[in-house]
Scaffold this active site. Structure first.
Site, PDB file in Angstrom:
ATOM      1  N   ARG A  18      -4.218  52.298  42.166  1.00 29.91           N
ATOM      2  CA  ARG A  18      -3.453  52.249  43.394  1.00 29.91           C
ATOM      3  C   ARG A  18      -2.470  51.876  42.639  1.00 29.91           C
ATOM      4  O   ARG A  18      -0.818  52.300  42.515  1.00 29.91           O
ATOM      5  CB  ARG A  18      -4.417  51.419  44.294  1.00 29.91           C
ATOM      6  CG  ARG A  18      -3.117  51.515  45.547  1.00 29.91           C
ATOM      7  CD  ARG A  18      -1.246  50.945  45.377  1.00 29.91           C
ATOM      8  NE  ARG A  18      -1.321  48.842  44.974  1.00 29.91           N
ATOM      9  CZ  ARG A  18      -0.615  48.161  44.646  1.00 29.91           C
ATOM     10  NH1 ARG A  18       0.497  48.766  45.137  1.00 29.91           N
ATOM     11  NH2 ARG A  18      -1.279  47.477  44.633  1.00 29.91           N
ATOM     12  N   ASP A  19      -2.294  50.510  42.285  1.00 29.50           N
ATOM     13  CA  ASP A  19      -1.073  50.502  41.114  1.00 29.50           C
ATOM     14  C   ASP A  19       0.071  51.117  40.098  1.00 29.50           C
ATOM     15  O   ASP A  19       0.455  51.183  39.549  1.00 29.50           O
ATOM     16  CB  ASP A  19      -1.281  48.847  41.102  1.00 29.50           C
ATOM     17  CG  ASP A  19      -0.083  47.609  40.568  1.00 29.50           C
ATOM     18  OD1 ASP A  19       0.940  48.638  40.774  1.00 29.50           O
ATOM     19  OD2 ASP A  19      -0.063  46.618  40.642  1.00 29.50           O
ATOM     20  N   HIS A 210      -2.951  38.844  38.773  1.00 28.01           N
ATOM     21  CA  HIS A 210      -2.140  39.858  38.001  1.00 28.01           C
ATOM     22  C   HIS A 210      -1.004  39.343  37.886  1.00 28.01           C
ATOM     23  O   HIS A 210       0.257  39.826  38.151  1.00 28.01           O
ATOM     24  CB  HIS A 210      -2.032  39.833  40.180  1.00 28.01           C
ATOM     25  CG  HIS A 210      -1.818  41.836  40.292  1.00 28.01           C
ATOM     26  ND1 HIS A 210      -2.556  42.609  40.972  1.00 28.01           N
ATOM     27  CD2 HIS A 210      -0.757  42.433  39.512  1.00 28.01           C
ATOM     28  CE1 HIS A 210      -1.561  43.471  40.575  1.00 28.01           C
ATOM     29  NE2 HIS A 210      -0.561  43.705  39.738  1.00 28.01           N
ATOM     30  N   HIS A 212       1.877  40.978  34.853  1.00 29.09           N
ATOM     31  CA  HIS A 212       2.365  42.060  34.100  1.00 29.09           C
ATOM     32  C   HIS A 212       2.004  41.748  32.650  1.00 29.09           C
ATOM     33  O   HIS A 212       2.431  40.801  32.448  1.00 29.09           O
ATOM     34  CB  HIS A 212       3.030  42.873  34.880  1.00 29.09           C
ATOM     35  CG  HIS A 212       2.639  43.581  36.324  1.00 29.09           C
ATOM     36  ND1 HIS A 212       3.476  44.979  36.488  1.00 29.09           N
ATOM     37  CD2 HIS A 212       1.782  43.818  36.923  1.00 29.09           C
ATOM     38  CE1 HIS A 212       3.099  45.144  37.673  1.00 29.09           C
ATOM     39  NE2 HIS A 212       2.051  44.036  37.446  1.00 29.09           N
ATOM     40  N   CYS A 243       6.208  48.166  38.207  1.00 29.46           N
ATOM     41  CA  CYS A 243       7.255  48.065  39.248  1.00 29.46           C
ATOM     42  C   CYS A 243       8.521  49.219  39.421  1.00 29.46           C
ATOM     43  O   CYS A 243       9.448  48.673  38.679  1.00 29.46           O
ATOM     44  CB  CYS A 243       7.319  46.220  39.585  1.00 29.46           C
ATOM     45  SG  CYS A 243       8.067  46.247  40.912  1.00 29.46           S
ATOM     46  N   ASN A 252       0.719  47.150  33.960  1.00 26.94           N
ATOM     47  CA  ASN A 252       0.119  45.619  34.347  1.00 26.94           C
ATOM     48  C   ASN A 252      -0.882  45.719  32.876  1.00 26.94           C
ATOM     49  O   ASN A 252      -0.888  46.201  32.263  1.00 26.94           O
ATOM     50  CB  ASN A 252      -1.369  46.408  35.285  1.00 26.94           C
ATOM     51  CG  ASN A 252      -0.995  46.511  37.093  1.00 26.94           C
ATOM     52  OD1 ASN A 252      -0.876  45.576  37.475  1.00 26.94           O
ATOM     53  ND2 ASN A 252      -0.549  47.116  36.999  1.00 26.94           N
TER      54      ASN A 252
END
Length: 301
Positions: A18-19, A210, A212, A243, A252
Site C-alpha cells: 500500500r504505502d 512508522h 521514514h 510521501c 519508508n
C-alpha cells in the site's frame, strides 16, 4: 555493564503493497501486487497492509483495491488490512471482505489541510461514522498519525500535539496507533521524547513506529523507541514508498534492514530474512524501481 531492556519480540507491519506502491508512476498490475503479498506471507510476515480504498482520482495506483482484496489467497493467522480514509472507502472495503482497516490523521494542521483538505479537528470528526460502521461490522481499526517528528510546512511538531491526536484516535476506538515520521526528519532523542509524551496518554503496547528514512535516521530512531518499549514497527519491503506531500521524502525504512537489526539484537520477528530479501528484489525488479534496502543489496551482491 548494563544493557537497555528491549522487547523480546516485535510485530512487523508490512506497508509495502500500500504505502510502498501508492506513489509509483507506472501502472502496477493487480497480479504483481498479489504476488508481492503472497511472497511476503511466504517470508513469514503476519500483517500486510494490502490496499487503499481512496478515490482513484487522487491515488490512481490504488484503483484496483477491490480486485486486490478479493483476489488474495488468504491464509490463517495473517492480517490483510486496507486504508479507508472515509465512510465511502470503508463501505467499499466491507464489500471486498476486509477484516481490518486504518484511518489517518496528522499532528500538523498545515499537513492535514494539504493532505486531506481539512483541519485536524475536522478529520477526527469525519472518522466518527467510520468507527461506528467498522464496529457494527466487527472490523478492527488502526489509527495513523502523520508528521509526528516534523512537518514540511509547520516545521517541528510539539510532542504534546502528537499525544493529543493519538489519544483522540485511541479514545475513538483505534486499537493501535501508528506514529509516522512522514518526512523522516526525526533523530533519536526527539523520537524518545515524542514516544514518552504519547505513552502518557496511550498505553505503550498500543503504539507503533512508522519511520521514514529520508535523512538516514530511521534505524537509529527505531532503536531509540525500542528502548522505550515500542514493539510494533511499520516498514516497507525494498524501502519502497514516500510521501507526495513531503518534499524530498524518500521511502519508508526497509523491512529487510529492520529485520536484520532486530535479529542482531536477539529480537524475534518470525520472518525469514533470506525470503524477505528475495521478495524485495522481486518487487523492485517487477516495477523497475531502485531497491533501497541496504541489507537487500548486501545480501544479493
Amino acid at each position: 555493564m548494563s544493557y537497555p531492556t528491549l522487547p523480546k519480540s516485535v510485530r512487523i507491519v508490512e506497508v509495502g503493497p500500500r504505502d510502498g506502491l501508492q506513489n509509483e508512476k507506472g501502472v502496477i498490475s493487480t497480479e504483481i501486487k498479489l504476488q508481492l503479498i503472497d511472497k511476503l506471507a511466504d517470508a513469514g510476515v503476519r500483517y500486510i497492509e494490502s490496499a487503499s480504498f481512496v478515490s482513484p482520482k487522487w491515488v490512481p495506483q490504488m484503483g484496483d483495491a477491490k480486485a486486490v482484496m478479493t483476489g488474495l489467497q488468504r491464509r490463517p493467522g495473517i492480517t490483510y488490512a486496507a486504508l479507508t480514509p472515509n465512510l465511502k472507502g470503508l463501505e467499499s472495503a466491507i464489500e471486498a471482505g476486509v477484516e481490518e482497516v486504518a484511518v489517518f490523521g496528522a499532528a500538523s494542521e498545515a499537513f492535514s489541510r494539504k493532505n486531506i483538505n481539512c483541519s485536524i479537528a475536522e478529520s477526527l470528526e469525519r472518522f466518527a461514522p467510520v468507527m461506528e460502521l467498522a464496529k457494527a461490522n466487527n472490523i478492527k481499526v488502526r489509527g495513523y498519525v502523520s508528521c509526528v517528528l516534523g512537518c514540511p510546512y509547520d516545521g517541528e511538531i510539539p510532542p504534546e500535539k502528537v499525544a493529543e491526536v493519538a489519544k483522540a484516535l485511541y479514545d475513538m476506538g483505534c486499537y493501535e496507533i501508528s506514529l509516522g515520521d512522514t518526512i523522516g526528519v526525526g533523530t533519536p532523542l526527539k523520537a524518545k521524547a515524542m514516544i514518552r509524551a504519547v505513552a502518557n496518554v496511550v498505553p505503550i503496547e498500543k503504539l507503533a513506529a512508522h519511520f521514514h528514512d529520508t535523512y538516514g535516521q530511521a534505524l537509529a530512531n527505531l532503536y531509540a523507541v525500542l528502548e522505550e518499549g515500542v514493539a510494533v514497527i511499520d516498514s516497507s519491503v525494498g524501502g519502497l514508498g514516500g510521501c507526495p506531500y513531503a518534499k524530498g521524502a524518500s521511502g519508508n525504512v526497509a523491512t529487510e534492514d529492520v529485520v536484520y537489526m532486530l535479529q542482531g539484537l536477539g529480537i524475534e520477528t518470525g520472518i525469514d530474512l533470506n525470503q524477505l530479501v528475495a521478495t524485495g528484489n522481486f518487487i523492485t525488479d517487477a516495477i523497475g524501481s531502485t531497491n533501497r534496502s541496504r541489507v537487500g543489496l548486501a545480501m544479493s551482491s
